[in-house]
Design an enzyme around this catalytic site. Structure first.
Site, PDB file in Angstrom:
ATOM      1  N   GLY A 201     -11.642 -19.436  22.712  1.00 55.53           N
ATOM      2  CA  GLY A 201     -12.138 -20.783  22.439  1.00 55.53           C
ATOM      3  C   GLY A 201     -12.896 -20.858  21.138  1.00 55.53           C
ATOM      4  O   GLY A 201     -12.677 -21.775  20.319  1.00 55.53           O
TER       5      GLY A 201
ATOM      6  N   THR B 237     -12.888 -26.796  25.472  1.00 58.69           N
ATOM      7  CA  THR B 237     -13.763 -26.391  26.560  1.00 58.69           C
ATOM      8  C   THR B 237     -13.861 -24.870  26.591  1.00 58.69           C
ATOM      9  O   THR B 237     -12.905 -24.164  26.260  1.00 58.69           O
ATOM     10  CB  THR B 237     -13.247 -26.900  27.917  1.00 58.69           C
ATOM     11  OG1 THR B 237     -11.945 -26.343  28.180  1.00 58.69           O
ATOM     12  CG2 THR B 237     -13.163 -28.429  27.924  1.00 58.69           C
ATOM     13  N   GLY B 238     -15.030 -24.377  26.967  1.00 59.55           N
ATOM     14  CA  GLY B 238     -15.235 -22.934  26.949  1.00 59.55           C
ATOM     15  C   GLY B 238     -15.137 -22.389  25.540  1.00 59.55           C
ATOM     16  O   GLY B 238     -14.492 -21.363  25.291  1.00 59.55           O
ATOM     17  N   GLY B 239     -15.808 -23.070  24.606  1.00 59.24           N
ATOM     18  CA  GLY B 239     -15.654 -22.729  23.198  1.00 59.24           C
ATOM     19  C   GLY B 239     -16.753 -21.877  22.610  1.00 59.24           C
ATOM     20  O   GLY B 239     -16.897 -21.828  21.386  1.00 59.24           O
ATOM     21  N   THR B 240     -17.526 -21.190  23.450  1.00 62.27           N
ATOM     22  CA  THR B 240     -18.668 -20.430  22.917  1.00 62.27           C
ATOM     23  C   THR B 240     -18.335 -18.971  22.630  1.00 62.27           C
ATOM     24  O   THR B 240     -19.157 -18.261  22.055  1.00 62.27           O
ATOM     25  CB  THR B 240     -19.860 -20.485  23.892  1.00 62.27           C
ATOM     26  OG1 THR B 240     -19.470 -19.930  25.159  1.00 62.27           O
ATOM     27  CG2 THR B 240     -20.322 -21.922  24.095  1.00 62.27           C
ATOM     28  N   SER B 241     -17.153 -18.507  23.038  1.00 55.93           N
ATOM     29  CA  SER B 241     -16.794 -17.105  22.779  1.00 55.93           C
ATOM     30  C   SER B 241     -15.286 -16.947  22.874  1.00 55.93           C
ATOM     31  O   SER B 241     -14.562 -17.871  23.252  1.00 55.93           O
ATOM     32  CB  SER B 241     -17.479 -16.167  23.791  1.00 55.93           C
ATOM     33  OG  SER B 241     -16.987 -16.401  25.097  1.00 55.93           O
ATOM     34  N   GLY B 242     -14.817 -15.769  22.540  1.00 57.17           N
ATOM     35  CA  GLY B 242     -13.419 -15.410  22.734  1.00 57.17           C
ATOM     36  C   GLY B 242     -12.430 -16.335  22.068  1.00 57.17           C
ATOM     37  O   GLY B 242     -12.594 -16.750  20.917  1.00 57.17           O
TER      38      GLY B 242
ATOM     39  N   SER C 202      -1.743 -17.950  30.970  1.00 54.26           N
ATOM     40  CA  SER C 202      -1.869 -16.488  30.907  1.00 54.26           C
ATOM     41  C   SER C 202      -0.511 -15.841  31.068  1.00 54.26           C
ATOM     42  O   SER C 202       0.369 -16.366  31.773  1.00 54.26           O
ATOM     43  CB  SER C 202      -2.801 -15.986  32.015  1.00 54.26           C
ATOM     44  OG  SER C 202      -2.740 -14.569  32.138  1.00 54.26           O
TER      45      SER C 202
ATOM     46  N   TYR D 146      -5.949 -15.134  40.182  1.00 53.50           N
ATOM     47  CA  TYR D 146      -5.953 -15.521  38.767  1.00 53.50           C
ATOM     48  C   TYR D 146      -4.562 -16.002  38.335  1.00 53.50           C
ATOM     49  O   TYR D 146      -4.422 -17.064  37.720  1.00 53.50           O
ATOM     50  CB  TYR D 146      -6.391 -14.328  37.929  1.00 53.50           C
ATOM     51  CG  TYR D 146      -6.468 -14.579  36.450  1.00 53.50           C
ATOM     52  CD1 TYR D 146      -7.545 -15.268  35.895  1.00 53.50           C
ATOM     53  CD2 TYR D 146      -5.477 -14.110  35.585  1.00 53.50           C
ATOM     54  CE1 TYR D 146      -7.624 -15.496  34.524  1.00 53.50           C
ATOM     55  CE2 TYR D 146      -5.549 -14.331  34.222  1.00 53.50           C
ATOM     56  CZ  TYR D 146      -6.627 -15.024  33.698  1.00 53.50           C
ATOM     57  OH  TYR D 146      -6.702 -15.245  32.349  1.00 53.50           O
TER      58      TYR D 146
END
Length: 248
Positions: free
Chosen positions: A19, A12-17, A137, A150
């Site tokens: 991921g 999940t959240g695999g479009t940048s960074g 984190s 956060y």
């Protein structure tokens, strides 16, 4: 290495960074990787970069209806999952006294509720003996005055990972978390900092630099693979020595 040949992995959240870097790593190791993103444009761009070993599904993990639809699509297309990297997250970097209820709700919805229900809805698809990695984190290990919300959400998902390691043990599903330090990503780009800010950050890190998304990807790939078959309920800190040592 081909540790993930014939394996199906959801990120999940695999479009940048982190991921996207993890998706690249797992595709290179033989997996078919499904990445999610909130916008079609970014998702298409990521899948194009990843090549034929990847596919994408538009989904906002803070929306439980979207999570349900995501898992239904995964089932229809692939029938199963071997691993899950619950990576999607957001940052709310404000002093405690400035955090509003909408800030709170958004942080909880994405970083905790989204992870919680993504894992829950993925369980029927996960093969026995599979693996789950949750992106936590370094901030759950060390107090920081502008990371109150956060840090709390990341502590929550780390604790969730440990709890799930116990509850999913009868199925042989391992659950671990990773705690990246200062990683050069679109959420926290190193080149957006002033020279003074960069010095202040890197001066805390024994390695003396920001981490790279690929370094986190290598750790996630290890934890998701059979090489980590006896590692369960753990948090792997990937921070260049930020919380564990004092720079000379």
């Amino acid at each position: 290495m081909n540790r993930f040949t014939d394996k199906t992995v959801l990120i999940t959240g695999g479009t940048s960074g982190m991921g996207l870097a993890t998706a690249h790593r797992l595709v290179a190791e033989g997996a078919h990787v499904i990445v999610t993103g909130r916008t079609r444009t970014r998702l298409n761009s990521a899948v194009q970069k990843l090549g034929p070993g990847a596919s994408g599904i538009v989904a906002d993990t803070a929306d439980l209806g979207a999570v349900d639809a995501l898992m239904q699509t995964v089932q229809d297309r692939h029938g199963r999952l071997d691993s899950l990297f619950a990576n999607a997250g957001t940052g709310t970097f404000l002093p405690f006294e400035n955090i509003t209820e909408p800030d709170f709700d958004h942080g909880i919805d994405v970083n905790f509720k989204g992870v919680f229900f993504t894992v829950q809805q993925a369980l029927p698809l996960l093969t026995d003996g599979g693996s789950i990695v949750v992106n936590a984190s370094w901030t759950l290990h060390r107090g920081n005055s502008i990371l109150t919300l956060y840090s709390a959400t990341k502590a929550a998902v780390h604790n969730l990972a440990r709890t799930l390691a116990a509850s999913l043990a009868p199925r042989g599903i391992r659950v671990n978390s990773v705690s990246p330090g200062y990683i050069d990503t679109p959420m926290y780009p190193a080149d957006a900092l002033t020279e003074t800010e960069t010095t202040a950050v890197t001066g805390q890190i024994v390695a003396g630099r920001f981490g790279r998304p690929e370094e986190v990807a290598a750790a996630v790939a290890f934890l998701a693979s059979s090489d980590a078959s006896y590692i369960n309920g753990q948090d792997l800190v990937i921070d260049g020595g930020l919380i564990g040592a004092v720079p000379a």
